[in-house]
Design a protein around this motif. Structure first.
Motif, PDB file in Angstrom:
ATOM      1  N   GLU A 219       0.819  -1.219   0.000  1.00  0.00           N
ATOM      2  CA  GLU A 219       0.000   0.000   0.000  1.00  0.00           C
ATOM      3  C   GLU A 219       0.847   1.260   0.000  1.00  0.00           C
ATOM      4  O   GLU A 219       0.460   2.279  -0.581  1.00  0.00           O
ATOM      5  CB  GLU A 219      -0.930   0.001   1.222  1.00  0.00           C
ATOM      6  N   SER A 220       2.024   1.223   0.620  1.00  0.00           N
ATOM      7  CA  SER A 220       2.813   2.442   0.789  1.00  0.00           C
ATOM      8  C   SER A 220       3.283   3.025  -0.540  1.00  0.00           C
ATOM      9  O   SER A 220       3.550   4.226  -0.624  1.00  0.00           O
ATOM     10  CB  SER A 220       4.021   2.177   1.691  1.00  0.00           C
ATOM     11  N   TRP A 221       3.410   2.199  -1.580  1.00  0.00           N
ATOM     12  CA  TRP A 221       3.776   2.749  -2.891  1.00  0.00           C
ATOM     13  C   TRP A 221       2.678   2.558  -3.928  1.00  0.00           C
ATOM     14  O   TRP A 221       2.908   2.532  -5.125  1.00  0.00           O
ATOM     15  CB  TRP A 221       5.098   2.177  -3.404  1.00  0.00           C
ATOM     16  N   GLY A 222       1.452   2.409  -3.426  1.00  0.00           N
ATOM     17  CA  GLY A 222       0.292   2.421  -4.309  1.00  0.00           C
ATOM     18  C   GLY A 222       0.027   1.129  -5.040  1.00  0.00           C
ATOM     19  O   GLY A 222      -0.621   1.131  -6.088  1.00  0.00           O
ATOM     20  N   GLY A 223       0.512   0.007  -4.499  1.00  0.00           N
ATOM     21  CA  GLY A 223       0.210  -1.290  -5.113  1.00  0.00           C
ATOM     22  C   GLY A 223       1.454  -2.001  -5.602  1.00  0.00           C
ATOM     23  O   GLY A 223       2.401  -2.232  -4.839  1.00  0.00           O
ATOM     24  N   SER A 226       6.533   0.351  -9.281  1.00  0.00           N
ATOM     25  CA  SER A 226       6.282   1.345 -10.318  1.00  0.00           C
ATOM     26  C   SER A 226       6.630   0.808 -11.700  1.00  0.00           C
ATOM     27  O   SER A 226       7.486  -0.061 -11.860  1.00  0.00           O
ATOM     28  CB  SER A 226       7.098   2.602 -10.040  1.00  0.00           C
ATOM     29  N   GLU A 246      -4.365  -3.101  -9.338  1.00  0.00           N
ATOM     30  CA  GLU A 246      -3.911  -2.097  -8.377  1.00  0.00           C
ATOM     31  C   GLU A 246      -4.295  -2.509  -6.959  1.00  0.00           C
ATOM     32  O   GLU A 246      -3.468  -2.514  -6.062  1.00  0.00           O
ATOM     33  CB  GLU A 246      -4.521  -0.719  -8.694  1.00  0.00           C
ATOM     34  N   GLU A 247      -5.566  -2.853  -6.791  1.00  0.00           N
ATOM     35  CA  GLU A 247      -6.077  -3.197  -5.457  1.00  0.00           C
ATOM     36  C   GLU A 247      -5.939  -4.697  -5.191  1.00  0.00           C
ATOM     37  O   GLU A 247      -5.908  -5.514  -6.119  1.00  0.00           O
ATOM     38  CB  GLU A 247      -7.553  -2.807  -5.333  1.00  0.00           C
TER      39      GLU A 247
END
Length: 577
Positions: A219-223, A226, A246-247
């Motif tokens: 969660e800390s880097w959005g899934g 990058s 993503e989720e």
């Protein structure tokens, strides 16, 4: 969390836990209110049994999705017939992992499509496949040197060839046709859940357990990592990321309901809830009644060691050299931590196969026996051999046997993953017997377990109790007593014969609305413990001394492996130049 209102309060309600192991799949029908196990069925993979699509010499282990589909239908139908279909309110699936496979835009495995039916790269890459050694080393190097976030830090700081991205990199580099045809990739637990629900791949709920522990999701880097980092690994991976997810979702959530096709195939109804998928060890830990700072050891061909801890107490602490720490991967609301050994029962099975080779090779091909009868006779002899080996090994005085073994025949998973490592045997003499070697192998897998316990505690995660589940835990008193002596800790053995399937059934019961949360389901459906192995004080000192010898042997083998690699790499560079 979304809950179904399928079940009428107080009415009979049943759930099915489906557990995909290395060799087979089993389905367990459970009373969702009491945990009573009503029926179970096991289906062995036909193609896997023949080692189709595998090359052990290359550490290539692939499984055909037809083995999964046939097993799913056969096992569930056999247990579902015991109660009315409308009373089966939920299903949940757990699998080995990381076991990813390439799929098209509809989530169909490439191995089910024309032109890919017999291509191992189009199949599921089993957890124990180590063909991606080079890719894992590359991920680890680039994660530390690319100048951005270290995406391995919640995976113990070392990425393994057994995991999601390394396997995708290897397959896509090796097979351009698969790389071009693969719209996405799915973990086995997600793929079977999608199959049952028939949902749209783009909106399908992926497993938090699988993604967090094996795909560097956090969660800390959005899934997922990058796109820039993934492209740094391999140019095509950044684009692939956009077609993944993503989720992620915990295993007590609803993924969907049985599709009309699969309700008909299984003899169930479309009202049946299907929960989000998970990995076998994590589901097994739930059935093993895991609680804060317990370690549940799932002991089969390999081991997975699962620990849960209150998230607030762990805080920002990063445990080095394990297989991930993921919020909610075992029990929602707690941090799940995973470790394990790449070979446990596998090591003992290797030795059994080694010593039984003459028996199998010289067995007369009787014209009076069918092929099936001959196979049954071979299996009977194999089972008897293991029983006798175990009896004789248990009688060996460890203080008198000098044989020492290293259990890394399938590499080392934890602590500090390194699948390039090899096993070893030392101190052999002309007087060394098969039972002495077998005992040394049993001791080795126990010493490997001790290294894992010590790593957690060195990193500030206390281990307050040890719980054993799985085939080895249930079947081998010799192994379990040796483990208790080596760890110098009591080991409680969970009563259920099918703990991962029972854990999945607990997840299904929460998703179906029978229980409010996983902890409540545990208390209502748990089967308790069959026995406890207490350490023998007379053995502890001897095993501690031999454990220190085991550590020294491991350090020597690892240093030799590094030295050999440093010799090979310049020669390859020279060839390239």
């Amino acid at each position: 969390m979304e809950n179904s209102q399928t079940a009428t309060p107080g009415a009979d309600a049943y759930v099915i836990g489906v557990d995909y192991g290395t060799d087979s799949v089993r389905a367990l029908l459970v009373n969702a209110r009491t945990g009573a196990e009503v029926a179970q069925a096991v289906h062995y993979y036909a193609r896997w049994k023949k080692l189709q699509y595998c090359n052990p010499a290359r550490n290539q282990f692939r499984q055909h999705p037809l083995d999964y589909i046939e097993g799913l239908e056969a096992s569930i139908r056999r247990v579902a017939q015991h109660v009315p279909a409308e009373q089966i309110v939920g299903i949940a699936v757990d699998t080995t992992g990381s076991t990813p496979g390439a799929v098209d835009e509809h989530g169909v495995s490439l191995a089910l499509k024309p032109g890919f039916e017999d291509n191992p790269n189009a199949m599921f890459v089993l957890w124990k496949d180590h063909t991606a050694l080079d890719e894992a080393a590359e991920i680890n190097d680039k994660a530390r040197t690319w100048g951005g976030e270290d995406f391995t830090k919640f995976e113990g700081g070392i990425y393994s060839s057994e995991w999601f991205w390394a396997k995708i990199m290897h397959v896509t580099r090796e097979d351009a046709a698969v790389a071009q045809a693969a719209h996405s990739w799915m973990e086995h637990c997600d793929w079977v859940t999608l199959l049952l629900t028939g949902q749209d791949l783009a909106t399908f709920k992926r497993s938090r357990c699988a993604a967090g522990h094996k795909a560097m999701w956090h969660e800390s880097w959005g899934g997922l990592p990058s796109a820039q980092f993934l492209n740094h690994l391999e140019p095509s991976l950044g684009e692939l990321r956009n077609r993944l997810f993503e989720e992620t979702y915990t295993a007590d959530e609803i993924a969907g309901h049985l599709s009309e096709e699969w309700a008909a195939r299984l003899g169930l109804t479309t009202n049946t809830v299907v929960a989000v998928g998970s990995f076998d060890a994590h589901a097994g830990a739930v059935a093993g009644e895991i609680e804060a700072y317990s370690m549940v050891k799932v002991m089969g061909t390999s081991t997975c060691d699962i620990v849960v801890a209150p998230t607030a107490e762990v805080g920002s602490k990063l445990v080095q050299g394990i297989c991930g720490q993921v919020d909610g991967s075992v029990i929602p609301g707690m941090l799940g931590l995973e470790a394990g050994q790449s070979a446990f029962g596998d090591l003992l099975a290797w030795f059994r196969q080694l010593v039984e080779w003459p028996l199998q090779a010289l067995m007369p091909q009787s014209g009076t026996l069918t092929a099936e009868q001959q196979e049954a006779l071979r299996e009977e002899l194999s089972d008897k051999l293991l029983v006798e080996l175990t009896k004789a090994a248990a009688a060996v005085d460890p203080a008198e046997s000098q044989v020492l073994a290293l259990d890394w025949v399938n590499g080392r998973r934890t602590p500090d993953a390194n699948q390039a490592l090899k096993g070893a045997l030392t101190n052999l003499t002309m007087g060394t017997s098969a039972p002495q070697i077998f005992r040394a192998l049993v001791e080795a897998i126990c010493y490997g377990s001790k290294m894992i316990v010590e790593r957690f505690e060195q990193e500030g995660i206390p281990i307050k109790q040890v719980i054993g589940i799985g085939g080895v835990a249930k079947k081998s008193q010799f192994v379990m007593q040796t483990l208790a002596d080596v760890l110098n800790r009591p080991i409680k053995i969970a009563k259920s014969e099918q703990a991962p399937a029972l854990g999945s059934a607990m997840y299904a019961a929460v998703a179906a609305g029978i229980h409010a949360d996983v902890l409540t389901a545990q208390k209502a459906m748990g089967s308790g413990f069959a026995e406890t192995y207490e350490p023998n004080p007379a053995r502890v000192a001897d095993y501690q001394a031999r454990y220190e010898q085991y550590q020294a042997l491991g350090q020597f083998v690892e240093s030799q492996t590094k030295r050999e690699a440093s010799v090979v790499e310049p020669s390859l560079a020279e060839q390239t130049a």
